[in-house]
Write an enzyme that holds these catalytic residues in place. Structure first.
Site, PDB file in Angstrom:
ATOM      1  N   ARG A  79     -30.976  -6.088  21.434  1.00  0.00           N
ATOM      2  CA  ARG A  79     -31.768  -7.485  21.739  1.00  0.00           C
ATOM      3  C   ARG A  79     -31.866  -7.829  23.059  1.00  0.00           C
ATOM      4  O   ARG A  79     -30.796  -8.135  24.112  1.00  0.00           O
ATOM      5  CB  ARG A  79     -31.482  -8.733  20.917  1.00  0.00           C
ATOM      6  CG  ARG A  79     -32.573 -10.490  20.829  1.00  0.00           C
ATOM      7  CD  ARG A  79     -32.144 -10.982  20.164  1.00  0.00           C
ATOM      8  NE  ARG A  79     -32.394 -11.335  19.164  1.00  0.00           N
ATOM      9  CZ  ARG A  79     -30.976 -10.913  17.869  1.00  0.00           C
ATOM     10  NH1 ARG A  79     -29.868 -11.591  18.213  1.00  0.00           N
ATOM     11  NH2 ARG A  79     -31.191 -11.049  16.920  1.00  0.00           N
ATOM     12  N   ARG A 149     -27.138 -17.883  23.705  1.00  0.00           N
ATOM     13  CA  ARG A 149     -27.498 -16.806  23.306  1.00  0.00           C
ATOM     14  C   ARG A 149     -29.529 -16.807  24.550  1.00  0.00           C
ATOM     15  O   ARG A 149     -28.764 -17.920  25.849  1.00  0.00           O
ATOM     16  CB  ARG A 149     -28.819 -17.345  22.073  1.00  0.00           C
ATOM     17  CG  ARG A 149     -27.218 -15.776  21.360  1.00  0.00           C
ATOM     18  CD  ARG A 149     -27.569 -16.062  19.714  1.00  0.00           C
ATOM     19  NE  ARG A 149     -26.233 -15.795  18.966  1.00  0.00           N
ATOM     20  CZ  ARG A 149     -26.736 -14.659  17.663  1.00  0.00           C
ATOM     21  NH1 ARG A 149     -27.933 -15.042  16.712  1.00  0.00           N
ATOM     22  NH2 ARG A 149     -25.067 -14.921  16.662  1.00  0.00           N
ATOM     23  N   LYS A 211     -22.755 -19.254  16.703  1.00  0.00           N
ATOM     24  CA  LYS A 211     -24.013 -18.914  17.887  1.00  0.00           C
ATOM     25  C   LYS A 211     -24.037 -19.856  18.160  1.00  0.00           C
ATOM     26  O   LYS A 211     -24.279 -21.049  17.725  1.00  0.00           O
ATOM     27  CB  LYS A 211     -24.532 -18.105  17.453  1.00  0.00           C
ATOM     28  CG  LYS A 211     -26.026 -18.394  16.107  1.00  0.00           C
ATOM     29  CD  LYS A 211     -26.692 -17.406  15.419  1.00  0.00           C
ATOM     30  CE  LYS A 211     -27.223 -18.288  14.077  1.00  0.00           C
ATOM     31  NZ  LYS A 211     -28.060 -17.066  12.970  1.00  0.00           N
ATOM     32  N   LYS A 213     -27.636 -22.043  20.512  1.00  0.00           N
ATOM     33  CA  LYS A 213     -29.104 -21.654  20.816  1.00  0.00           C
ATOM     34  C   LYS A 213     -29.556 -22.715  21.666  1.00  0.00           C
ATOM     35  O   LYS A 213     -29.063 -23.274  21.806  1.00  0.00           O
ATOM     36  CB  LYS A 213     -29.989 -21.087  19.956  1.00  0.00           C
ATOM     37  CG  LYS A 213     -29.666 -20.248  19.052  1.00  0.00           C
ATOM     38  CD  LYS A 213     -30.870 -20.004  18.134  1.00  0.00           C
ATOM     39  CE  LYS A 213     -30.280 -18.476  17.072  1.00  0.00           C
ATOM     40  NZ  LYS A 213     -31.129 -18.653  16.072  1.00  0.00           N
ATOM     41  N   CYS A 431     -40.083 -12.750   9.745  1.00  0.00           N
ATOM     42  CA  CYS A 431     -38.760 -11.932  10.514  1.00  0.00           C
ATOM     43  C   CYS A 431     -38.883 -11.136  10.037  1.00  0.00           C
ATOM     44  O   CYS A 431     -40.116  -9.916   9.178  1.00  0.00           O
ATOM     45  CB  CYS A 431     -37.176 -12.403   9.836  1.00  0.00           C
ATOM     46  SG  CYS A 431     -37.808 -12.597   8.492  1.00  0.00           S
ATOM     47  N   CYS A 437     -33.526  -5.260   8.410  1.00  0.00           N
ATOM     48  CA  CYS A 437     -31.874  -6.265   8.375  1.00  0.00           C
ATOM     49  C   CYS A 437     -30.669  -5.601   7.752  1.00  0.00           C
ATOM     50  O   CYS A 437     -31.024  -6.205   6.254  1.00  0.00           O
ATOM     51  CB  CYS A 437     -32.729  -7.893   8.552  1.00  0.00           C
ATOM     52  SG  CYS A 437     -31.345  -8.712   8.960  1.00  0.00           S
ATOM     53  N   CYS A 475     -34.236 -14.140   4.418  1.00  0.00           N
ATOM     54  CA  CYS A 475     -32.842 -14.235   3.914  1.00  0.00           C
ATOM     55  C   CYS A 475     -33.251 -15.728   4.478  1.00  0.00           C
ATOM     56  O   CYS A 475     -34.121 -16.785   5.406  1.00  0.00           O
ATOM     57  CB  CYS A 475     -32.078 -14.013   4.348  1.00  0.00           C
ATOM     58  SG  CYS A 475     -31.571 -13.887   6.205  1.00  0.00           S
ATOM     59  N   CYS A 479     -34.780 -16.791  10.885  1.00  0.00           N
ATOM     60  CA  CYS A 479     -35.108 -15.906  11.991  1.00  0.00           C
ATOM     61  C   CYS A 479     -36.230 -16.074  12.622  1.00  0.00           C
ATOM     62  O   CYS A 479     -36.698 -16.481  13.196  1.00  0.00           O
ATOM     63  CB  CYS A 479     -34.293 -14.509  11.913  1.00  0.00           C
ATOM     64  SG  CYS A 479     -33.133 -14.084  12.162  1.00  0.00           S
TER      65      CYS A 479
END
Length: 566
Positions: A79, A149, A211, A213, A431, A437, A475, A479
C-alpha cells in the site's frame, strides 16, 4: 508522566517484536535472500507491515497446494503512501507498468485509504517494487503497522483553493508523524548505513500500541468518513480561506465477532484550533495515545478504547498540556453527504475535473471494459494529475477546456465513464476479502457486483427512487467501512454475513446489528421486506437509514459499547 493511565500486565507479543526490531529493521534484509521460502519468517512477518506491506497468499489455491505438500503461494500486498491521494500522470504510468509486469494479478487497486495497492508481488520482485516507487517519488513508509498511516484529505475539485490548503496540511501532518528510522532506505533502497542511533521522538522506540488513522476533511463532504479515524481535522473556512480546524478524536470501526469489549465508536469533537497549532496538536494526540494506549491487549489498543478508559476530558486535558495549547469552542459545520461527485465539475480556477466510478477500486482490463489500458492512455496525454478518493474512485483533475473532449472520449471508449451505472452502485463499496486477504471470513469484492444488481432489482420492484449506502466487508476489521453504512454486511463465514442497519447519509451514525449469520438469499429476503416497508411507510425523501431508526426496526447507536451491543 503518571502511570495510572497505563494498562498493567504482560505485554502483547507485538511489543516484544517492535522492541527487539532495531527500529523496524529486524532481519528483513537476510530474509529477502532466503529463496527456500516465498514468505517472511518469524518477526519479519509483522515488521514488513511498517514498510507498507502485508504477507498474503492466494486462498483460492491454498487447499490444492497443501494437498501437493507445497507451502502457500506467498506474496505481498503493498500500500503506497499518498497523502491526500494525489498522483501525477507520469507516476501513474510507472505504477501501471509495474502492476502489469511484476504482479500476479496485473491490477492496480484503489483503496478506502485514498491510495493504491499492488497485489501479488513475489519475493524476488519486492525490492524492485520499492526502488521503482522511489524513482518516481513514492514510498510505502508507515502505510501499515502501529504508526500513523496514510493521511486522507477531502477530494474536492470544486473549492479548489481550499482543497490546495487542506491538501498541504495533510502532507505536512503525514511528514511530521512519519517514523524517523532509516530502516526503509537501508533495506529497500540499499541506503548507506549512517552511524549513530535512530531516534523516534514522536512514535517512540516501540512505536504506537496499534494502528492510527488521520484525516483532513472539508465540510460539507464527509468523503473520508471521519468517524472511522483516530484523529480528524475538520476544515473551518472564512471567506473561502482556511482559518483552522475542529479536532475530532477517537473514531474507529474495527471490532471482533463475539467480543463485546470491542465495538465501533464515533469520534469526539475536542474543539477548534488555528492553523498554526495543527502539528503540535497532531503530535500531542499521537504521543498521548502512544503513552496511554493499551499495550497488553491489542484488541483494546486503539485510541477509541483509550478515550473510553481514561475519560474524554482527561485525554483532552493531556493533549492540551503536551501541546501547550487550549482548544477553543468548536466552530459550526455540517456534513451533508460523503459520496464522490461523478462526471465533470468545473473548479474555480477554470480547470475541469472528471470523477470516474471504479467499482471496488479494481483497475484491470476486463471484457469490454479495458479500464487499465484506458487510464494509461489518458495518463499519456493528461497535463494535470489524478486524485484517488477515499471511496475507491479516481478523479482526472486539472483538465483544460480544450482537452475535455479527448479525455472523455477515451474514458467512454474504455468503460471508465458509463452513464448506465446507477447511483446505487456508485454508493456501494467493499473491501478486498478473498482471495488475498488472510483475515477474510466471507467474500466482499467479488460478492458486491451481484449484490448491488439484486438490490437494484428490489428497489425497482418496489418503485423506490432513492438509493441506499451499502457496504460489505469480509471480516469485522472495518476496511470497507460497513459500520458507517445504511446497510452494512460483515462476513461471518463463507456465504454468511451479519447485517447492520441504521447508518445515515452523512456518515455520522453507526448502524446496529439486525440479523446475525444469515445467508445471501436470506439477506435479500429481509431487504425485500424492508425496502417495501420503506417505500410505503417512509416520509417524503426519508433516507433508508433514518427510516429504520424512526420505525424502531433497530435502535439508534450513539457512542458507547452498550448502545452497539445491547
Amino acid at each position: 508522566m503518571s502511570n495510572k493511565h497505563i494498562v498493567e500486565g504482560p505485554l502483547a507479543v507485538n511489543e516484544r517484536i517492535k522492541g527487539e526490531s532495531n527500529f523496524l529493521r529486524g532481519t528483513i534484509a537476510q530474509d529477502l535472500e532466503d529463496r527456500i521460502t516465498g514468505g517472511f519468517t518469524s518477526d519479519n512477518f509483522q515488521l514488513i507491515r511498517f514498510h507498507g506491506m502485508y504477507q498474503q497468499d492466494d486462498r483460492d489455491f491454498r487447499a490444492e497446494r497443501t494437498k501437493q505438500k507445497l507451502e502457500p503461494l506467498h506474496n505481498v500486498m503493498l500500500r503506497a503512501r499518498m497523502p491526500g491521494g494525489i498522483i501525477q500522470a507520469k507516476q501513474w504510468l510507472a505504477i501501471d507498468k509495474f502492476a502489469q509486469d511484476h504482479t500476479s494479478y496485473g491490477s492496480i487497486r484503489l483503496t478506502t485509504r485514498q491510495t493504491f495497492q499492488f497485489h501479488g508481488v513475489l519475493k524476488p520482485n519486492i525490492k524492485l517494487m520499492h526502488q521503482t516507487l522511489n524513482s518516481i517519488g513514492i514510498d510505502s513508509i508507515a502505510t501499515a503497522g502501529d504508526v500513523n498511516r496514510n493521511v486522507l484529505c477531502t477530494s474536492n475539485p470544486v473549492e479548489s483553493q481550499l482543497h490546495v490548503e487542506a491538501y498541504d496540511w495533510a502532507t505536512k501532518i503525514s511528514e511530521h508523524l512519519l517514523p524517523k528510522t532509516r530502516a526503509y532506505a537501508e533495506v529497500w533502497l540499499d541506503g548507506e548505513k549512517i552511524e549513530g542511533p535512530d531516534e523516534e521522538p514522536i512514535l517512540g522506540s516501540n512505536y504506537l500500541p496499534r494502528k492510527f488513522k488521520t484525516t483532513v476533511v472539508i465540510p460539507p463532504q464527509n468523503d473520508v468518513d471521519v468517524h472511522a479515524n483516530d484523529l480528524n481535522f475538520v476544515a473551518i473556512e472564512e471567506q473561502g480561506k482556511l482559518v483552522g480546524f475542529n479536532v475530532l478524536v477517537g473514531g474507529g470501526l474495527a471490532m471482533t465477532h463475539g467480543d463485546e469489549s470491542t465495538y465501533p465508536r464515533r469520534a469526539d469533537d475536542f474543539g477548534f484550533i488555528p492553523l498554526s497549532h495543527t502539528l503540535q496538536i497532531a503530535e500531542a494526540v499521537v504521543t498521548t495515545q502512544r503513552d496511554w494506549g493499551n499495550r497488553v491487549n491489542r484488541k483494546n489498543a486503539k485510541t477509541k478504547y483509550t478515550l473510553d478508559r481514561v475519560g474524554i476530558d482527561t485525554f483532552k486535558a493531556e493533549v492540551e498540556s503536551r501541546a501547550g495549547i487550549s482548544f477553543a469552542p468548536s466552530r459550526d459545520y455540517e456534513f451533508t453527504g460523503r459520496g464522490d461527485r461523478f462526471g465533470w465539475v468545473e473548479g474555480i480556477d477554470g480547470k475541469h475535473h472528471l470523477t470516474l466510478f471504479i467499482e471496488n477500486g479494481r483497475i484491470l482490463d476486463l471484457p469490454q471494459r479495458p479500464l487499465k489500458t484506458g487510464l494509461a492512455k489518458i495518463a499519456q496525454i493528461h497535463n494535470g494529475d489524478f486524485r484517488m478518493t477515499a471511496n475507491q474512485n479516481l478523479i482526472i483533475a486539472g483538465v483544460a477546456e480544450q482537452d475535455k473532449a479527448v479525455i472523455e472520449s477515451l474514458a467512454v471508449e474504455h468503460g471508465l465513464l458509463d452513464a448506465s451505472v446507477s447511483t446505487q452502485r456508485q454508493n456501494s463499496m467493499a473491501c478486498v476479502a478473498f482471495p488475498t486477504c488472510p483475515l477474510a471470513m466471507a467474500e466482499a469484492e467479488r460478492y458486491l457486483p451481484q449484490l448491488v444488481s439484486d438490490v437494484e432489482a428490489l428497489l425497482g420492484k418496489h418503485q423506490q427512487q432513492q438509493d441506499i449506502i451499502l457496504r460489505v466487508t469480509g471480516c469485522p476489521n472495518g476496511c470497507g467501512r460497513a459500520l458507517l453504512a445504511e446497510i452494512g454486511l460483515i462476513g461471518k463465514a463463507p456465504g454468511k454475513y451479519n447485517v447492520y442497519l441504521g447508518g445515515n447519509r452523512a456518515g455520522t451514525r453507526i448502524p446496529k446489528l439486525y440479523k446475525e449469520n444469515i445467508s445471501e438469499q436470506a439477506i435479500l429476503d429481509e431487504l425485500d421486506t424492508l425496502i417495501g416497508q420503506w417505500t410505503i411507510e417512509g416520509k417524503d425523501k426519508e433516507a433508508f437509514g433514518d427510516f429504520v431508526i424512526r420505525q424502531g426496526i433497530v435502535a439508534e447507536v450513539f457512542v458507547s459499547s452498550r448502545d452497539f451491543h445491547a
